[in-house]
Design a protein around this motif. Structure first.
Motif, PDB file in Angstrom:
ATOM      1  N   LEU A  27       6.872   3.191   0.300  1.00  0.00           N
ATOM      2  CA  LEU A  27       5.717   4.028  -0.033  1.00  0.00           C
ATOM      3  C   LEU A  27       4.419   3.239   0.139  1.00  0.00           C
ATOM      4  N   ASN A  28       4.438   1.968  -0.282  1.00  0.00           N
ATOM      5  CA  ASN A  28       3.247   1.128  -0.125  1.00  0.00           C
ATOM      6  C   ASN A  28       2.924   0.900   1.351  1.00  0.00           C
ATOM      7  N   GLN A  29       3.966   0.703   2.167  1.00  0.00           N
ATOM      8  CA  GLN A  29       3.763   0.549   3.616  1.00  0.00           C
ATOM      9  C   GLN A  29       3.145   1.812   4.213  1.00  0.00           C
ATOM     10  N   LEU A  30       3.646   2.962   3.755  1.00  0.00           N
ATOM     11  CA  LEU A  30       3.141   4.242   4.265  1.00  0.00           C
ATOM     12  C   LEU A  30       1.686   4.451   3.851  1.00  0.00           C
ATOM     13  N   LYS A  31       1.372   4.081   2.601  1.00  0.00           N
ATOM     14  CA  LYS A  31      -0.018   4.211   2.111  1.00  0.00           C
ATOM     15  C   LYS A  31      -0.972   3.356   2.935  1.00  0.00           C
ATOM     16  N   LEU A  32      -0.526   2.148   3.289  1.00  0.00           N
ATOM     17  CA  LEU A  32      -1.388   1.226   4.033  1.00  0.00           C
ATOM     18  C   LEU A  32      -1.593   1.664   5.477  1.00  0.00           C
ATOM     19  N   SER A  33      -0.492   2.092   6.128  1.00  0.00           N
ATOM     20  CA  SER A  33      -0.578   2.395   7.561  1.00  0.00           C
ATOM     21  C   SER A  33      -0.948   3.851   7.848  1.00  0.00           C
ATOM     22  N   HIS A  34      -0.613   4.764   6.919  1.00  0.00           N
ATOM     23  CA  HIS A  34      -0.893   6.194   7.153  1.00  0.00           C
ATOM     24  C   HIS A  34      -1.328   6.853   5.839  1.00  0.00           C
ATOM     25  N   PRO A  35      -2.547   6.522   5.374  1.00  0.00           N
ATOM     26  CA  PRO A  35      -2.993   7.027   4.069  1.00  0.00           C
ATOM     27  C   PRO A  35      -3.117   8.555   3.999  1.00  0.00           C
ATOM     28  N   ASP A  36      -3.202   9.225   5.155  1.00  0.00           N
ATOM     29  CA  ASP A  36      -3.338  10.692   5.161  1.00  0.00           C
ATOM     30  C   ASP A  36      -1.998  11.413   5.253  1.00  0.00           C
ATOM     31  N   HIS A  37      -0.898  10.657   5.251  1.00  0.00           N
ATOM     32  CA  HIS A  37       0.424  11.295   5.370  1.00  0.00           C
ATOM     33  C   HIS A  37       0.680  12.229   4.188  1.00  0.00           C
ATOM     34  N   MET A  38       1.327  13.346   4.471  1.00  0.00           N
ATOM     35  CA  MET A  38       1.571  14.366   3.445  1.00  0.00           C
ATOM     36  C   MET A  38       2.300  13.783   2.223  1.00  0.00           C
ATOM     37  N   LEU A  39       3.266  12.903   2.451  1.00  0.00           N
ATOM     38  CA  LEU A  39       4.036  12.327   1.344  1.00  0.00           C
ATOM     39  C   LEU A  39       3.144  11.440   0.468  1.00  0.00           C
ATOM     40  N   VAL A  40       2.206  10.717   1.087  1.00  0.00           N
ATOM     41  CA  VAL A  40       1.260   9.881   0.331  1.00  0.00           C
ATOM     42  C   VAL A  40       0.378  10.767  -0.536  1.00  0.00           C
ATOM     43  N   LYS A  41      -0.111  11.861   0.046  1.00  0.00           N
ATOM     44  CA  LYS A  41      -0.964  12.787  -0.708  1.00  0.00           C
ATOM     45  C   LYS A  41      -0.196  13.415  -1.874  1.00  0.00           C
ATOM     46  N   CYS A  42       1.060  13.795  -1.631  1.00  0.00           N
ATOM     47  CA  CYS A  42       1.892  14.383  -2.693  1.00  0.00           C
ATOM     48  C   CYS A  42       2.136  13.373  -3.815  1.00  0.00           C
ATOM     49  N   ALA A  43       2.426  12.111  -3.440  1.00  0.00           N
ATOM     50  CA  ALA A  43       2.677  11.062  -4.439  1.00  0.00           C
ATOM     51  C   ALA A  43       1.412  10.783  -5.256  1.00  0.00           C
ATOM     52  N   SER A  44       0.252  10.744  -4.571  1.00  0.00           N
ATOM     53  CA  SER A  44      -1.018  10.497  -5.267  1.00  0.00           C
ATOM     54  C   SER A  44      -1.335  11.625  -6.242  1.00  0.00           C
ATOM     55  N   PHE A  45      -1.079  12.864  -5.801  1.00  0.00           N
ATOM     56  CA  PHE A  45      -1.336  14.022  -6.659  1.00  0.00           C
ATOM     57  C   PHE A  45      -0.434  13.981  -7.895  1.00  0.00           C
ATOM     58  N   ALA A  46       0.843  13.608  -7.678  1.00  0.00           N
ATOM     59  CA  ALA A  46       1.792  13.523  -8.796  1.00  0.00           C
ATOM     60  C   ALA A  46       1.378  12.435  -9.784  1.00  0.00           C
ATOM     61  N   GLU A  47       0.925  11.288  -9.252  1.00  0.00           N
ATOM     62  CA  GLU A  47       0.475  10.177 -10.104  1.00  0.00           C
ATOM     63  C   GLU A  47      -0.740  10.589 -10.936  1.00  0.00           C
ATOM     64  N   GLU A  48      -1.696  11.278 -10.279  1.00  0.00           N
ATOM     65  CA  GLU A  48      -2.904  11.726 -10.991  1.00  0.00           C
ATOM     66  C   GLU A  48      -2.556  12.747 -12.077  1.00  0.00           C
ATOM     67  N   SER A  49      -1.653  13.658 -11.759  1.00  0.00           N
ATOM     68  CA  SER A  49      -1.230  14.675 -12.735  1.00  0.00           C
ATOM     69  C   SER A  49      -0.544  14.025 -13.929  1.00  0.00           C
ATOM     70  N   PHE A  50       0.289  13.000 -13.648  1.00  0.00           N
ATOM     71  CA  PHE A  50       0.984  12.279 -14.713  1.00  0.00           C
ATOM     72  C   PHE A  50      -0.021  11.557 -15.604  1.00  0.00           C
ATOM     73  N   ASP A  51      -1.003  10.887 -14.971  1.00  0.00           N
ATOM     74  CA  ASP A  51      -2.025  10.155 -15.741  1.00  0.00           C
ATOM     75  C   ASP A  51      -2.828  11.108 -16.633  1.00  0.00           C
ATOM     76  N   ARG A  52      -3.167  12.278 -16.092  1.00  0.00           N
ATOM     77  CA  ARG A  52      -3.917  13.263 -16.888  1.00  0.00           C
ATOM     78  C   ARG A  52      -3.090  13.739 -18.094  1.00  0.00           C
ATOM     79  N   ALA A  53      -1.796  13.952 -17.839  1.00  0.00           N
ATOM     80  CA  ALA A  53      -0.918  14.399 -18.921  1.00  0.00           C
ATOM     81  C   ALA A  53      -0.796  13.339 -20.020  1.00  0.00           C
ATOM     82  N   VAL A  54      -0.709  12.062 -19.611  1.00  0.00           N
ATOM     83  CA  VAL A  54      -0.632  10.954 -20.572  1.00  0.00           C
ATOM     84  C   VAL A  54      -1.907  10.881 -21.407  1.00  0.00           C
TER      85      VAL A  54
END
Length: 289
Positions: A258-285
């Protein structure tokens, strides 16, 4: 009897992801001026697929033919997010020009760019009438992105009527089988297996087989295929994305991929989905805290 396609080998290398082989074997003798332009387009698109955007931008000058100018636009579009607006504006302007607007390569590049933009209706405006096997294959991809496998199947039928054995027809058939699922997965696997026996193994073929294996629950085999693909191209976004999914199913750590994908392809759909999930989790916490 149709004349032999002098660019058959070059096209096949490009369609199956052997981009360096396409470049290395592009010196084809006795080409007509039209075929020479098509050859150059495939070579420059191979460089784009390898990430050499600047080479393409530098080598195609303003006097080049319309298809080559279109390929340069794709390189400009992909090289920086800052170029997207001006590139899309240029594409619209060229498509509206009656002298060049119906050029198949220009329509293909427009379709690819609007597919990247997830503007599927705009893409189909320029690709839907077809005219080449690549345009029909792109239509299959667009319809599958829209979750319209029924329309994708109609496009595949057109391709089969033109040339059932064409590499793009076989690829489109595999894509559709993967989208439909169920018993069709085995058929898709056999198509990729056939490619792997006939041609040089590429990341595209390995990923195709791996996705089929994952659909069939064979995650160990999928992982082996994907690691082989990673050896061929350590930055390939589809390989990294599929390895993330495969690792999760195998209960293995996926953070490095995932870190490799974030570095080389930050606009990839999976990176965006993971970032959205992380942000949602942080907001919930924070809400609970």
């Amino acid at each position: 009897m149709a004349a032999p396609d002098l660019l058959f080998g070059l096209k096949n290398n490009f369609y199956l992801g052997s981009y360096q082989a396409a470049i290395n074997n592009s010196d084809v003798p006795s080409l007509s001026p039209e075929d020479a332009i098509e050859r150059d387009c495939l070579v420059y698109r191979s460089y784009i697929a390898l990430g050499s955007y600047q080479l393409v931008i530098n080598e195609i000058d303003s006097s080049a033919a319309t298809p080559l100018q279109a390929v340069k636009l794709l390189a400009l579009y992909l090289t920086s997010p800052n170029n997207k607006e001006t590139t899309i504006s240029s594409i619209h302007e060229w498509l509206a020009d009656p002298a060049i607007g119906n050029n198949p390569i220009l329509r293909l590049i427009a379709g690819i760019i609007f597919l990247h933009e997830q503007d599927y209706n705009e893409a189909l405006k320029h690709t839907n009438v077809g005219g080449t096997m690549e345009l029909h294959a792109l239509n299959v991809q667009i319809f599958l992105k829209m979750h319209r496998s029924d329309y994708a199947e109609k496009q595949l039928r057109i391709m089969q009527q033109i040339d059932e054995d064409h590499t793009l027809t076989q690829l489109a058939n595999a894509w559709l089988n993967l989208a439909v699922g169920g018993s069709k997965i085995q058929e898709a696997y056999l198509i990729f297996q056939d490619f792997s026996e006939k041609y040089q193994m590429t990341s595209l073929i390995l990923n195709g087989k791996a996705v089929c294996c994952m659909h069939m629950g064979n995650f160990d085999e999928a992982e082996s295929l994907l690691l082989e693909a990673l050896n061929k191209d350590a930055k390939d976004p589809e390989t990294l994305a599929n390895l993330i999914i495969c690792s999760l199913h195998l209960g293995k750590p996926s953070s490095r991929f995932l870190n490799q994908l974030k570095l080389s392809h930050p606009d990839h759909m999976l990176v965006k989905c993971a970032s959205f999930a992380e942000e949602s989790f942080d907001r919930a916490v924070q809400t609970i805290a």
